[in-house]
Scaffold this motif. Structure first.
Motif, PDB file in Angstrom:
ATOM      1  N   LEU A 147       0.852  -1.181   0.000  1.00  0.00           N
ATOM      2  CA  LEU A 147       0.000   0.000   0.000  1.00  0.00           C
ATOM      3  C   LEU A 147       0.890   1.234   0.000  1.00  0.00           C
ATOM      4  N   GLU A 148       0.541   2.220  -0.831  1.00  0.00           N
ATOM      5  CA  GLU A 148       1.321   3.447  -0.888  1.00  0.00           C
ATOM      6  C   GLU A 148       1.163   4.229   0.414  1.00  0.00           C
ATOM      7  N   PRO A 149       2.141   5.085   0.765  1.00  0.00           N
ATOM      8  CA  PRO A 149       2.090   5.795   2.057  1.00  0.00           C
ATOM      9  C   PRO A 149       0.923   6.764   2.188  1.00  0.00           C
ATOM     10  N   LEU A 150       0.463   7.347   1.082  1.00  0.00           N
ATOM     11  CA  LEU A 150      -0.590   8.358   1.140  1.00  0.00           C
ATOM     12  C   LEU A 150      -1.852   7.838   0.455  1.00  0.00           C
ATOM     13  N   VAL A 151      -2.978   7.882   1.173  1.00  0.00           N
ATOM     14  CA  VAL A 151      -4.262   7.442   0.619  1.00  0.00           C
ATOM     15  C   VAL A 151      -5.254   8.586   0.789  1.00  0.00           C
ATOM     16  N   ALA A 152      -5.717   9.137  -0.318  1.00  0.00           N
ATOM     17  CA  ALA A 152      -6.623  10.285  -0.259  1.00  0.00           C
ATOM     18  C   ALA A 152      -8.009   9.894   0.236  1.00  0.00           C
ATOM     19  N   ASP A 153      -8.497   8.714  -0.166  1.00  0.00           N
ATOM     20  CA  ASP A 153      -9.829   8.268   0.251  1.00  0.00           C
ATOM     21  C   ASP A 153      -9.832   6.745   0.314  1.00  0.00           C
ATOM     22  N   ALA A 154      -9.775   6.208   1.535  1.00  0.00           N
ATOM     23  CA  ALA A 154      -9.680   4.756   1.712  1.00  0.00           C
ATOM     24  C   ALA A 154     -10.893   4.031   1.151  1.00  0.00           C
TER      25      ALA A 154
ATOM     26  N   PRO B 237     -12.150  12.686   3.485  1.00  0.00           N
ATOM     27  CA  PRO B 237     -11.130  12.477   2.454  1.00  0.00           C
ATOM     28  C   PRO B 237     -10.031  13.530   2.559  1.00  0.00           C
ATOM     29  N   ALA B 238      -8.839  13.183   2.082  1.00  0.00           N
ATOM     30  CA  ALA B 238      -7.698  14.103   2.123  1.00  0.00           C
ATOM     31  C   ALA B 238      -7.093  14.203   0.727  1.00  0.00           C
TER      32      ALA B 238
END
Length: 502
Positions: free
Chosen positions: A87-94, A136-137
């Motif tokens: 999994l990538e380190p940054l997830v904008a919306d799981a 979300p981020a």
């Protein structure tokens, strides 16, 4: 130097400039991380054997909480997916991510925005530093990842090399010493608040099932409205809202009053929406329920049910961990002790140590069936202190409380250990006993009358006494106490020439 690299360097300088203990400095780092990334919760976790244990955590006000000491199987965590490169380190919306949209922790914690980088201690991956949000981020980018890695490096410097740290070693990070630090209450209360926020319910509860009495006991509660299920309250499992909900094959009922018009518990609480899922051990046995309700109609979708089931799973995991840690104590015995402690607290008057009204009702409910056969009699004595109000008015409530406490001690000296001694409230007390056919009922009443006074310095307070006796196991408890109360008032009239009540 790029701006993305400059930001974490400046942040690191700020972090290193502060003093304080390791815990304070880690907490400050997590607070800055929340500020910089605009997330709601940040935390440090370490991998201990097969578990991921949260050692430090920080949340924004009213945000989701992940308490220090919380433990989960490491292979089932999002940070492990990041640490292993899946999994990538940054997830904008799981929820929209193909790998973790259906992950149990995504649903249980309501995660939308998520970021994590490995925590390296002594040259190896020993844990993770993470941030998360229920929103979300979409703005997460390279700058945020660099900041996260800078904070992880700073935390690693603070914690040091823990390769040889054993549970119980003072150098171990808080929460990593033993799974016992992750106690049920510390894990459950934030999860109940999370469940309430995710579903919009007015109250959420964890109950434990008392196998001996087949009752659900409210163990922990988070309420914005009083539905009448305070901690320590017990409800018969067959008559409970949880039993009806789970027995119906679902988790949510939004028309309780209409669907279960015959349910006394529903009428008394006034709830119209109820949610309940079972909490089971690894063998499938019922441990308790995770439940909640509202008086209003609360529309609940599949996501809300997913959150409830996810939280129930996390609590079941924690119960299993506690049982494993207490290997010398069986699960049933451990849970039974919890139930007994909660019930004793809920049914005992804190001033006198006697049974309170709930405890009195419970004792009499158990005593009445014993009257079947053998000509047994249930004796109930109602005692009311004479002139107690002037004592309070003249000497103050502290002295009045001491009089009540001393009178409670006098009651404890009467009768057998299994007899009831209770305080109904104020200056009203009850003593009760189930006597065999050959017992001297008048002698019992005389012994009770022998303790109807208390002396505190120059203050002497007496009590009026009324006795009622029944042999019918179908007797109504309220009527029985009322009969003893009327007999007490007749005694008070005779002794003090009081006017008869209207």
């Amino acid at each position: 130097m790029t701006s993305a690299a400059a930001a974490p360097q400046a942040l690191t300088e700020v972090l290193r400039a502060g003093g304080g203990s390791v815990a304070e400095r880690v907490d400050r780092a997590l607070a800055l991380l929340l500020e910089q990334l605009g997330m709601q919760v940040s935390y440090v976790s370490v991998f201990r054997g097969d578990d991921r244990v949260v050692t430090h955590s920080r949340s924004v006000p009213h945000g989701p909480v992940l308490p220090a000491g919380t433990a989960h199987p490491v292979a089932e965590t999002l940070c492990h997916l990041v640490a292993t490169g899946r999994l990538e380190p940054l997830v904008a919306d799981a929820r929209r991510h193909p790998l973790i949209a259906s992950h149990p922790h995504t649903g249980a914690f309501g995660i939308r925005g998520y970021a994590s980088v490995p925590l390296r201690l002594g040259g190896r991956v020993a844990g993770a530093v993470c941030v998360a949000s229920t929103a979300p981020a979409p703005g997460l980018g390279a700058r945020d990842e660099n900041i996260l890695r800078a904070v992880a490096g700073h935390v690693a410097d603070l914690l040091g090399d823990v390769r040889d740290t054993e549970p119980g070693d003072p150098a171990a990070p808080p929460g990593a010493r033993s799974l016992a630090t992750a106690d049920l209450e510390a894990v459950t209360r934030p999860l109940l608040r999370l469940m309430q926020q995710a579903t919009g319910l007015e109250a959420t509860y964890l109950t434990l099932h008392d196998e001996a009495t087949d009752e659900l006991v409210v163990t922990y509660a988070d309420e914005t409205a009083d539905l009448g299920f305070a901690e320590g309250t017990s409800v018969s499992w067959p008559a409970s809202l949880c039993r009806r909900t789970i027995g119906g094959g679902g988790a949510c009922v939004t028309d309780v009053q209409e669907r279960w018009a015959d349910c006394a518990v529903a009428r008394q609480a006034g709830v119209n929406t109820w949610v309940s899922v079972p909490v089971r051990d690894h063998e499938g046995r019922l441990i308790g329920t995770l439940c909640g309700g509202s008086r209003a109609d609360v529309p609940l979708d599949g996501r809300a049910e997913s959150v409830v089931r996810g939280v129930a799973g996390l609590i079941a995991e924690q119960l299993a961990r506690e049982a494993a840690h207490l290997a010398a104590t069986s699960r049933a015995r451990d849970l039974q002790q919890r139930v007994e402690i909660l019930r004793d607290s809920a049914e005992r008057d804190p001033l006198t140590g006697l049974a309170n009204r709930a405890g009195i009702t419970r004792w009499m409910t158990a005593a009445l069936p014993r009257l079947r056969g053998d000509d047994r009699t249930l004796m109930v004595a109602f005692l009311d202190l004479d002139g107690f109000k002037p004592v309070n008015d003249t000497y103050g409530h502290a002295v009045g409380d001491e009089v009540l406490r001393l009178f409670g001690e006098r009651l404890q000296a009467v009768g057998r250990a299994e007899d009831l001694r209770g305080r109904l409230g104020g200056d009203e007390f009850v003593i009760a006993a189930v006597l065999p056919a050959a017992a001297d009922r008048h002698g019992w009443a005389s012994r009770v009358r022998g303790i109807t006074d208390v002396l505190l310095g120059d203050i002497r307070v007496t009590a009026s006494l009324g006795v009622a006796a029944v042999t019918d196991p179908a007797t109504d408890i309220g009527d029985l106490i009322h009969r003893a109360d009327e007999a007490m008032y007749r005694d008070k009239q005779q002794r003090h020439a009081l006017p008869a009540p209207c």
